[in-house]
Write a protein that holds these residues in place. Structure first.
Motif, PDB file in Angstrom:
ATOM      1  N   LYS A 131       2.885 -14.730 -27.513  1.00 13.73           N
ATOM      2  CA  LYS A 131       4.250 -14.197 -27.530  1.00 13.73           C
ATOM      3  C   LYS A 131       5.217 -15.360 -27.700  1.00 13.73           C
ATOM      4  CE  LYS A 131       4.026  -9.707 -26.733  1.00 13.73           C
ATOM      5  NZ  LYS A 131       4.443  -9.047 -25.505  1.00 13.73           N
ATOM      6  N   PRO A 132       6.352 -15.159 -28.387  1.00  7.48           N
ATOM      7  CA  PRO A 132       7.338 -16.243 -28.513  1.00  7.48           C
ATOM      8  C   PRO A 132       7.919 -16.607 -27.144  1.00  7.48           C
ATOM      9  CG  PRO A 132       8.210 -14.186 -29.396  1.00  7.48           C
ATOM     10  CD  PRO A 132       6.770 -13.949 -29.103  1.00  7.48           C
ATOM     11  N   VAL A 133       8.009 -17.901 -26.893  1.00  7.40           N
ATOM     12  CA  VAL A 133       8.533 -18.394 -25.617  1.00  7.40           C
ATOM     13  C   VAL A 133       9.675 -19.356 -25.897  1.00  7.40           C
ATOM     14  CG1 VAL A 133       7.990 -19.609 -23.470  1.00  7.40           C
ATOM     15  CG2 VAL A 133       6.233 -18.195 -24.565  1.00  7.40           C
ATOM     16  N   VAL A 134      10.780 -19.148 -25.203  1.00  9.58           N
ATOM     17  CA  VAL A 134      11.912 -20.080 -25.274  1.00  9.58           C
ATOM     18  C   VAL A 134      11.965 -20.823 -23.948  1.00  9.58           C
ATOM     19  CG1 VAL A 134      14.413 -20.306 -25.504  1.00  9.58           C
ATOM     20  CG2 VAL A 134      13.194 -18.583 -26.850  1.00  9.58           C
ATOM     21  N   LEU A 135      12.060 -22.147 -24.013  1.00  7.59           N
ATOM     22  CA  LEU A 135      12.044 -22.984 -22.813  1.00  7.59           C
ATOM     23  C   LEU A 135      13.470 -23.400 -22.454  1.00  7.59           C
ATOM     24  CD1 LEU A 135      10.562 -24.646 -20.648  1.00  7.59           C
ATOM     25  CD2 LEU A 135      10.312 -26.467 -22.363  1.00  7.59           C
ATOM     26  N   ALA A 136      13.915 -22.985 -21.274  1.00  7.24           N
ATOM     27  CA  ALA A 136      15.244 -23.355 -20.784  1.00  7.24           C
ATOM     28  C   ALA A 136      15.090 -24.370 -19.657  1.00  7.24           C
ATOM     29  CB  ALA A 136      15.998 -22.125 -20.280  1.00  7.24           C
ATOM     30  N   VAL A 137      15.682 -25.545 -19.850  1.00  7.44           N
ATOM     31  CA  VAL A 137      15.666 -26.575 -18.799  1.00  7.44           C
ATOM     32  C   VAL A 137      16.996 -26.475 -18.066  1.00  7.44           C
ATOM     33  CG1 VAL A 137      15.345 -29.009 -18.284  1.00  7.44           C
ATOM     34  CG2 VAL A 137      14.224 -28.002 -20.297  1.00  7.44           C
ATOM     35  N   ASN A 138      16.962 -25.901 -16.889  1.00 12.85           N
ATOM     36  CA  ASN A 138      18.184 -25.602 -16.150  1.00 12.85           C
ATOM     37  C   ASN A 138      18.628 -26.790 -15.283  1.00 12.85           C
ATOM     38  OD1 ASN A 138      20.345 -24.027 -15.324  1.00 12.85           O
ATOM     39  ND2 ASN A 138      19.223 -23.138 -13.612  1.00 12.85           N
ATOM     40  N   LYS A 139      19.840 -26.680 -14.778  1.00  6.59           N
ATOM     41  CA  LYS A 139      20.463 -27.671 -13.886  1.00  6.59           C
ATOM     42  C   LYS A 139      20.756 -28.986 -14.612  1.00  6.59           C
ATOM     43  CE  LYS A 139      18.254 -25.573  -9.842  1.00  6.59           C
ATOM     44  NZ  LYS A 139      17.533 -25.747  -8.575  1.00  6.59           N
ATOM     45  N   VAL A 140      20.917 -28.903 -15.935  1.00 12.12           N
ATOM     46  CA  VAL A 140      21.356 -30.068 -16.699  1.00 12.12           C
ATOM     47  C   VAL A 140      22.884 -29.975 -16.769  1.00 12.12           C
ATOM     48  CG1 VAL A 140      21.190 -31.298 -18.896  1.00 12.12           C
ATOM     49  CG2 VAL A 140      19.194 -30.073 -18.007  1.00 12.12           C
ATOM     50  N   ASP A 141      23.529 -30.508 -15.758  1.00 10.41           N
ATOM     51  CA  ASP A 141      24.969 -30.300 -15.593  1.00 10.41           C
ATOM     52  C   ASP A 141      25.822 -31.312 -16.340  1.00 10.41           C
ATOM     53  OD1 ASP A 141      24.332 -28.178 -13.966  1.00 10.41           O
ATOM     54  OD2 ASP A 141      24.432 -29.347 -12.113  1.00 10.41           O
ATOM     55  N   ASP A 142      25.234 -32.402 -16.826  1.00 10.26           N
ATOM     56  CA  ASP A 142      26.027 -33.390 -17.556  1.00 10.26           C
ATOM     57  C   ASP A 142      25.134 -34.092 -18.574  1.00 10.26           C
ATOM     58  OD1 ASP A 142      24.534 -35.344 -16.106  1.00 10.26           O
ATOM     59  OD2 ASP A 142      25.955 -35.144 -14.445  1.00 10.26           O
ATOM     60  N   GLN A 143      25.744 -34.949 -19.381  1.00 12.31           N
ATOM     61  CA  GLN A 143      25.008 -35.601 -20.459  1.00 12.31           C
ATOM     62  C   GLN A 143      23.988 -36.586 -19.924  1.00 12.31           C
ATOM     63  OE1 GLN A 143      27.658 -36.808 -23.472  1.00 12.31           O
ATOM     64  NE2 GLN A 143      26.070 -37.132 -25.020  1.00 12.31           N
ATOM     65  N   ARG A 144      24.241 -37.087 -18.735  1.00  9.40           N
ATOM     66  CA  ARG A 144      23.338 -38.084 -18.167  1.00  9.40           C
ATOM     67  C   ARG A 144      21.946 -37.497 -17.919  1.00  9.40           C
ATOM     68  NH1 ARG A 144      22.187 -38.837 -13.054  1.00  9.40           N
ATOM     69  NH2 ARG A 144      23.934 -37.530 -12.396  1.00  9.40           N
ATOM     70  N   THR A 145      21.912 -36.240 -17.479  1.00  3.34           N
ATOM     71  CA  THR A 145      20.607 -35.623 -17.186  1.00  3.34           C
ATOM     72  C   THR A 145      19.984 -34.956 -18.416  1.00  3.34           C
ATOM     73  OG1 THR A 145      21.820 -33.660 -16.446  1.00  3.34           O
ATOM     74  CG2 THR A 145      21.090 -35.195 -14.750  1.00  3.34           C
ATOM     75  N   GLU A 146      20.722 -34.964 -19.539  1.00  3.92           N
ATOM     76  CA  GLU A 146      20.195 -34.322 -20.735  1.00  3.92           C
ATOM     77  C   GLU A 146      18.974 -35.059 -21.265  1.00  3.92           C
ATOM     78  OE1 GLU A 146      22.269 -32.986 -24.839  1.00  3.92           O
ATOM     79  OE2 GLU A 146      23.324 -32.401 -23.000  1.00  3.92           O
ATOM     80  N   ALA A 147      18.969 -36.382 -21.126  1.00  3.06           N
ATOM     81  CA  ALA A 147      17.825 -37.164 -21.607  1.00  3.06           C
ATOM     82  C   ALA A 147      16.562 -36.800 -20.835  1.00  3.06           C
ATOM     83  CB  ALA A 147      18.127 -38.656 -21.466  1.00  3.06           C
ATOM     84  N   GLU A 148      16.730 -36.488 -19.548  1.00  2.04           N
ATOM     85  CA  GLU A 148      15.562 -36.112 -18.743  1.00  2.04           C
ATOM     86  C   GLU A 148      14.965 -34.792 -19.227  1.00  2.04           C
ATOM     87  OE1 GLU A 148      16.763 -36.077 -14.677  1.00  2.04           O
ATOM     88  OE2 GLU A 148      17.758 -38.037 -14.817  1.00  2.04           O
ATOM     89  N   ALA A 149      15.833 -33.920 -19.759  1.00  2.00           N
ATOM     90  CA  ALA A 149      15.338 -32.626 -20.246  1.00  2.00           C
ATOM     91  C   ALA A 149      14.406 -32.799 -21.423  1.00  2.00           C
ATOM     92  CB  ALA A 149      16.515 -31.728 -20.628  1.00  2.00           C
ATOM     93  N   SER A 150      14.609 -33.842 -22.212  1.00  2.00           N
ATOM     94  CA  SER A 150      13.764 -34.038 -23.406  1.00  2.00           C
ATOM     95  C   SER A 150      12.312 -34.305 -23.030  1.00  2.00           C
ATOM     96  CB  SER A 150      14.314 -35.183 -24.253  1.00  2.00           C
ATOM     97  OG  SER A 150      14.288 -36.400 -23.526  1.00  2.00           O
ATOM     98  N   SER A 151      12.077 -34.702 -21.774  1.00  2.00           N
ATOM     99  CA  SER A 151      10.693 -34.940 -21.351  1.00  2.00           C
ATOM    100  C   SER A 151       9.895 -33.632 -21.303  1.00  2.00           C
ATOM    101  CB  SER A 151      10.672 -35.610 -19.971  1.00  2.00           C
ATOM    102  OG  SER A 151      11.198 -34.721 -18.982  1.00  2.00           O
ATOM    103  N   MET A 152      10.605 -32.497 -21.343  1.00  2.00           N
ATOM    104  CA  MET A 152       9.918 -31.202 -21.266  1.00  2.00           C
ATOM    105  C   MET A 152       9.201 -30.845 -22.574  1.00  2.00           C
ATOM    106  SD  MET A 152      10.480 -30.247 -18.200  1.00  2.00           S
ATOM    107  CE  MET A 152      11.613 -30.448 -16.821  1.00  2.00           C
ATOM    108  N   TRP A 153       9.375 -31.670 -23.597  1.00  2.00           N
ATOM    109  CA  TRP A 153       8.593 -31.462 -24.820  1.00  2.00           C
ATOM    110  C   TRP A 153       7.100 -31.461 -24.495  1.00  2.00           C
ATOM    111  CZ3 TRP A 153       9.790 -30.178 -29.769  1.00  2.00           C
ATOM    112  CH2 TRP A 153      11.128 -30.278 -30.174  1.00  2.00           C
ATOM    113  N   ASN A 154       6.734 -32.159 -23.420  1.00  2.00           N
ATOM    114  CA  ASN A 154       5.304 -32.286 -23.092  1.00  2.00           C
ATOM    115  C   ASN A 154       4.662 -30.955 -22.688  1.00  2.00           C
ATOM    116  OD1 ASN A 154       6.274 -31.870 -20.527  1.00  2.00           O
ATOM    117  ND2 ASN A 154       5.604 -33.841 -19.689  1.00  2.00           N
ATOM    118  N   LEU A 155       5.488 -29.912 -22.473  1.00  2.00           N
ATOM    119  CA  LEU A 155       4.919 -28.603 -22.145  1.00  2.00           C
ATOM    120  C   LEU A 155       4.312 -27.932 -23.379  1.00  2.00           C
ATOM    121  CD1 LEU A 155       7.597 -27.153 -19.705  1.00  2.00           C
ATOM    122  CD2 LEU A 155       5.258 -27.827 -19.149  1.00  2.00           C
ATOM    123  N   GLY A 156       4.672 -28.429 -24.559  1.00  2.00           N
ATOM    124  CA  GLY A 156       4.081 -27.883 -25.780  1.00  2.00           C
ATOM    125  C   GLY A 156       4.637 -26.536 -26.197  1.00  2.00           C
ATOM    126  N   LEU A 157       5.845 -26.213 -25.758  1.00  2.00           N
ATOM    127  CA  LEU A 157       6.456 -24.931 -26.117  1.00  2.00           C
ATOM    128  C   LEU A 157       7.553 -25.097 -27.156  1.00  2.00           C
ATOM    129  CD1 LEU A 157       6.737 -23.268 -22.589  1.00  2.00           C
ATOM    130  CD2 LEU A 157       5.096 -22.739 -24.396  1.00  2.00           C
TER     131      LEU A 157
END
Length: 452
Positions: A125-151
């Motif tokens: 099934k199609p899955v969209v991955l939402a990385v929540n609690k990214v409240d500012d640009q500083r934490t946006e780089a940390e969200a990119s680490s979620m690529w490792n989930l393979g979704l």
């Protein structure tokens, strides 16, 4: 009582796609649901392990409507974790056209996130991955680490502040099935009413009485009308296109010559109509053909009004027998309005107008997903499905897949017995009305996962 009035033009049939929101507790699923809805609906409190509580909402973005299902979070304890994850994922997959997986951008991926990803990936099934609690640009780089989930691409969002929610919604819409094209041609013009019935029951006389003129040939010889005839007629201030049809004498395969083609054209008229007025001869015993015609209307999914014509020719004794025939033969169509009329004298023909309006309103009624599931929750609690062979199937979630006629899809943990389905349909009618329209209830049972 129906929720909607009769609109000026037919409402196009829409099948609303379903998006399930899944994830661990405290990742902000309910806050994100509220952000997508644009209103505070979901309770912002995650209770671990509340697997049976799923709340559904009608959502809209860029003109596309869909159903959003907020699910309980997975408990992070190791005991029985795999079973809990599989149960949640299976239910979400069974319901959804797409899955929105929410993870917490401030803590990164955990084992429970990885485990559910494996289950979702197998589902295809199609899955969209939402990385929540990214409240500012500083934490946006940390969200990119979620690529490792393979979704695929992780979408950084802040459910609290709304940051990135537009891009996330665009991505969700991209995964949903394309919206069916709107038939604008079908939306124009008056509502279409087909007058159907056996030969010589007074269909043409009824059309003439409604039109207040001799529009079609009337003769006591059965089968005078062969081709469907369209007539614009005003009833109670509302203009309808009435389709007078040839009488359906017998089964199509048993008919011959012009009767065969007349029967085909009549079936085409039923399919072209929105409401069918089934005309029965009240002065004569009801027949198998009468029931077959009404069955054809129901199977075609058209609204139905039953007109007992030639009432002026019935005496007290005939009415007593007719009442018994109605109880026995017409019981499956008790949901349709019944009108006793005389097309010849005009008796009670004026009652057709309100019956048509009611049938059209019921035919196009849409029950909100939240109201439907609240209703399902009540009847399942009061009357659970009987246990068979040690198993008790449960209704997990329901949605109205379409209108015209109202069609409901129940997502269940197993197959429901036909008797229980009829009970659900009966209660649907008691709760929401649906006078004059068929109601279809379909079941999608969750597939059993094979043992490893």
């Amino acid at each position: 009582m129906t929720e909607t009035a009769v609109p000026a033009v037919p409402t196009p049939t829409r099948t609303l796609p379903v998006v399930a929101v899944v994830g661990r507790p405290n990742v902000g699923k309910s806050t994100l649901v509220n952000r997508i809805l644009g209103r505070r609906e979901a309770v912002v409190q995650d209770v671990p392990g509340v697997t049976r509580d799923r709340v559904s909402y009608d959502a809209d973005w860029n003109g596309r409507s869909f159903v959003l299902v907020d699910t309980g979070g997975w408990a992070p304890d190791a005991k029985g974790l795999a079973q809990q994850i599989a149960e949640q994922a299976e239910m979400a997959i069974a319901m959804a056209d797409a899955v929105l997986l929410v993870v917490d951008g401030t803590v990164g991926t955990l084992d429970s996130d990885q485990a559910v990803v494996r289950v979702l990936r197998k589902s295809k099934k199609p899955v969209v991955l939402a990385v929540n609690k990214v409240d500012d640009q500083r934490t946006e780089a940390e969200a990119s680490s979620m690529w490792n989930l393979g979704l695929g691409e992780p979408y950084p969002v802040s459910a609290l502040h709304g940051r990135g929610s537009g891009d996330l919604l665009d991505a969700i819409l991209d995964t949903l099935p394309p919206a069916p094209p709107i038939d604008y041609e079908a939306e124009r013009g008056p509502r279409r009413i087909a007058i159907v019935g056996k030969p010589n029951v007074g269909k043409s006389s009824l059309l003439n009485k409604l039109a207040k003129q001799q529009r079609v040939v009337v003769d006591n010889v059965a089968g005078t009308t062969v081709d469907p005839v369209d007539e614009l007629v005003e009833v109670d201030g509302q203009t309808y296109t009435f389709i007078d049809t040839a009488g359906i004498r017998r089964r199509v395969k048993e008919a011959s010559g012009h009767e065969y083609y007349a029967s085909l054209r009549t079936q085409g008229a039923i399919e072209r109509a929105e409401v069918c007025v089934a005309v029965l001869d009240a002065s004569q015993p009801l027949t198998e053909q009468d029931v077959r015609i009404m069955t054809s209307v129901e199977e075609t999914g058209r609204a139905l009004v039953i007109a007992y014509n030639k009432w002026d020719l019935t005496d007290e004794e005939r009415r007593k027998y007719l009442s018994r025939e109605v109880e026995q033969e017409v019981a499956p169509f008790a949901w349709a309005s019944h009108v006793n009329i005389s097309a010849m004298t005009g008796r009670h023909v004026d009652r057709l107008g309100p019956a048509l309006q009611e049938a059209l309103a019921s035919w196009e009624t849409r029950i909100s997903t939240g109201k439907l599931n609240a209703f399902l929750g009540r009847i399942v609690a009061a009357h659970p499905h009987p246990v068979r062979s040690g198993k008790q199937p449960r209704i997990l979630f329901g949605t109205q897949a379409q209108t015209s006629p109202p069609t409901f899809v129940l997502f269940t943990s197993g197959q429901l017995e036909p008797g229980y389905l009829r009970f659900v349909e009966r209660r649907l009618r008691e709760e929401f009305g649906f006078v004059g329209t068929p109601v279809h209830v379909e079941v999608r049972a969750r597939e059993k996962r094979g043992k490893r």
